[in-house]
Design an enzyme around this catalytic site. Structure first.
Site, PDB file in Angstrom:
ATOM      1  N   ASP A  17      17.733  28.945 -41.243  1.00 43.16           N
ATOM      2  CA  ASP A  17      17.885  30.311 -40.519  1.00 43.16           C
ATOM      3  C   ASP A  17      18.813  31.172 -41.567  1.00 43.16           C
ATOM      4  O   ASP A  17      19.737  31.459 -41.194  1.00 43.16           O
ATOM      5  CB  ASP A  17      18.156  30.641 -39.101  1.00 43.16           C
ATOM      6  CG  ASP A  17      17.707  29.659 -38.125  1.00 43.16           C
ATOM      7  OD1 ASP A  17      16.588  29.451 -38.338  1.00 43.16           O
ATOM      8  OD2 ASP A  17      18.323  28.844 -37.184  1.00 43.16           O
ATOM      9  N   ASN A 160       6.319  33.143 -25.627  1.00 44.54           N
ATOM     10  CA  ASN A 160       7.843  32.676 -25.693  1.00 44.54           C
ATOM     11  C   ASN A 160       8.833  33.904 -26.107  1.00 44.54           C
ATOM     12  O   ASN A 160       9.713  34.214 -25.935  1.00 44.54           O
ATOM     13  CB  ASN A 160       8.074  31.534 -26.595  1.00 44.54           C
ATOM     14  CG  ASN A 160       7.375  30.166 -26.269  1.00 44.54           C
ATOM     15  OD1 ASN A 160       6.140  30.254 -26.368  1.00 44.54           O
ATOM     16  ND2 ASN A 160       7.932  29.723 -25.469  1.00 44.54           N
ATOM     17  N   GLU A 197       9.574  35.846 -34.213  1.00 43.04           N
ATOM     18  CA  GLU A 197      10.990  35.743 -34.105  1.00 43.04           C
ATOM     19  C   GLU A 197      11.316  35.926 -35.815  1.00 43.04           C
ATOM     20  O   GLU A 197      10.865  35.972 -36.612  1.00 43.04           O
ATOM     21  CB  GLU A 197      11.504  34.625 -33.584  1.00 43.04           C
ATOM     22  CG  GLU A 197      11.129  33.185 -34.412  1.00 43.04           C
ATOM     23  CD  GLU A 197      11.436  31.928 -33.840  1.00 43.04           C
ATOM     24  OE1 GLU A 197      12.019  31.954 -32.585  1.00 43.04           O
ATOM     25  OE2 GLU A 197      11.733  30.837 -34.614  1.00 43.04           O
ATOM     26  N   HIS A 261      11.983  31.614 -41.293  1.00 43.11           N
ATOM     27  CA  HIS A 261      13.402  32.616 -40.788  1.00 43.11           C
ATOM     28  C   HIS A 261      14.107  32.862 -42.129  1.00 43.11           C
ATOM     29  O   HIS A 261      15.277  32.410 -42.452  1.00 43.11           O
ATOM     30  CB  HIS A 261      14.095  31.529 -39.941  1.00 43.11           C
ATOM     31  CG  HIS A 261      15.023  32.312 -39.188  1.00 43.11           C
ATOM     32  ND1 HIS A 261      14.940  32.335 -37.757  1.00 43.11           N
ATOM     33  CD2 HIS A 261      15.947  33.096 -39.416  1.00 43.11           C
ATOM     34  CE1 HIS A 261      15.921  33.188 -37.335  1.00 43.11           C
ATOM     35  NE2 HIS A 261      16.651  33.905 -38.377  1.00 43.11           N
ATOM     36  N   ARG A 294      16.226  21.101 -42.385  1.00 41.92           N
ATOM     37  CA  ARG A 294      15.682  22.469 -42.869  1.00 41.92           C
ATOM     38  C   ARG A 294      16.662  23.102 -43.811  1.00 41.92           C
ATOM     39  O   ARG A 294      17.863  23.328 -43.377  1.00 41.92           O
ATOM     40  CB  ARG A 294      15.734  23.456 -41.616  1.00 41.92           C
ATOM     41  CG  ARG A 294      14.648  23.144 -40.812  1.00 41.92           C
ATOM     42  CD  ARG A 294      14.181  23.987 -39.468  1.00 41.92           C
ATOM     43  NE  ARG A 294      15.316  23.990 -38.637  1.00 41.92           N
ATOM     44  CZ  ARG A 294      15.295  24.746 -37.552  1.00 41.92           C
ATOM     45  NH1 ARG A 294      14.538  25.762 -37.717  1.00 41.92           N
ATOM     46  NH2 ARG A 294      16.595  24.712 -36.648  1.00 41.92           N
TER      47      ARG A 294
END
Length: 320
Positions: A17, A160, A197, A261, A294
């Site tokens: 992120d 979600n 998101e 992200h 990640r």
């Protein structure tokens, strides 16, 4: 024509992120989710590449109990009205379960010129229309108005998280209507989880482009794109159109899985740069959220002749 800059990837290992912000002081400021999900770090460097070896400073740590005690996710650092702000999401622990997925959004403030110094003050929860799962907030200014964009679960809508936008009264308080501008609707947005998101905003060519991420955080994770005219009413859902296909996704040939992200920044050559995370393997043991690999990556963002961004493919690893 000058050669586009290339980056040595991964840029920062085990940082998901990722958020990179270039300030007027010439420094690039970087923050991201750490694998332990227990703190917020900030680092800075004079170049994007320099972020790799820059010394991180801990801005804030989670509490042992209560609403700010688990799963500290996706911090972003912004400079608004002469002060620094960090937006992040946090969940809570209970006696029977460590780390519930009941996130809410929070803001920190720092008055120092250099946010690696001074004190980060908690400004509290950023309250929305509902008390429900909420995360991945970002902020941007347009025509003198400060906007907040975030992902949240509407109790009345299956799935979600959807994307919402609101004006801000100040950098930690929303005001006026809150508009849903995107919800998971295409097959590529609902694999594993129905998710929109991780929004990030880029203003170019008379348009406001908003990237976002969709589906579960394994190799299905990918990025979509919303577009609005810069003169439109950004609080009107009709002003936003969603590209029907993902604009950035897994590339097995390049060994990049679940890119997403992201954030946008500008490099020393004035080129737009896409900052994102991805894994370099497909098979994951256990919950993907607890797989630490990640890694933060960077690559120059290209532009189509019609003025829209061309994300291309996630590039191969060049560092071992």
């Amino acid at each position: 024509m000058s050669r586009k800059k290339e980056y040595s990837n991964p840029l920062v290992e085990q940082r998901a992120d990722p958020w990179v912000y270039k300030h007027t002081d010439g420094y690039y400021y970087f923050t991201a989710s750490v694998p332990e999900y227990d703190r917020i770090e900030v680092r800075r460097a004079a170049t994007i590449e320099g972020l790799r070896d820059a010394e991180p400073v801990v801005a804030w740590r989670k509490y042992e109990t209560g609403p700010l005690s688990a799963n500290i996710w996706a911090p972003e650092i912004h400079y608004i009205h002469g002060k620094w702000y960090i937006y992040f999401a946090a969940a809570r622990t209970t006696e029977t379960k460590e780390g519930l997925f009941d996130h809410r959004m929070y803001a920190l403030e720092n008055e120092s010129a250099n946010p690696l110094e001074g004190r980060w003050v908690e400004k509290g929860q950023v309250k929305t229309a509902w008390e429900s799962f909420a995360l991945d907030a970002t902020a941007f200014q347009h025509k003198g108005v400060l906007y907040y964009v975030w992902a949240q679960k509407d109790p009345d809508i299956p799935g979600n998280s959807n994307l919402y936008i609101s004006e801000m009264e100040n950098p930690w308080t929303l005001t006026g209507p809150q508009t849903m501008i995107a919800r998971p609707e295409h097959p590529w947005e609902v694999i594993g989880f129905s998710v929109n998101e991780g929004a990030a905003v880029l203003k170019r060519n008379g348009k406001i482009f908003m990237s976002f991420s969709a589906s579960a955080t394994d190799h299905h994770y990918c990025m979509g794109l919303l577009t609005a005219d810069e003169d439109s009413d950004l609080l009107d859902a009709a002003s936003w159109s969603k590209h029907p296909e993902p604009v950035f996704q897994t590339c097995e040939e390049n060994g990049q899985f679940g890119p997403g992200h992201n954030s946008f920044t500008v490099n020393e050559n004035g080129e737009d740069v896409l900052i994102y995370h991805a894994r370099n393997y497909k098979e994951i043991t256990g919950d993907p959220l607890y797989d630490p690999n990640r890694h933060t990556r960077a690559q120059v963002l290209h532009w189509n002749e019609d003025g829209t961004p061309n994300f291309g493919l996630p590039v191969k690893d060049s560092r071992r």
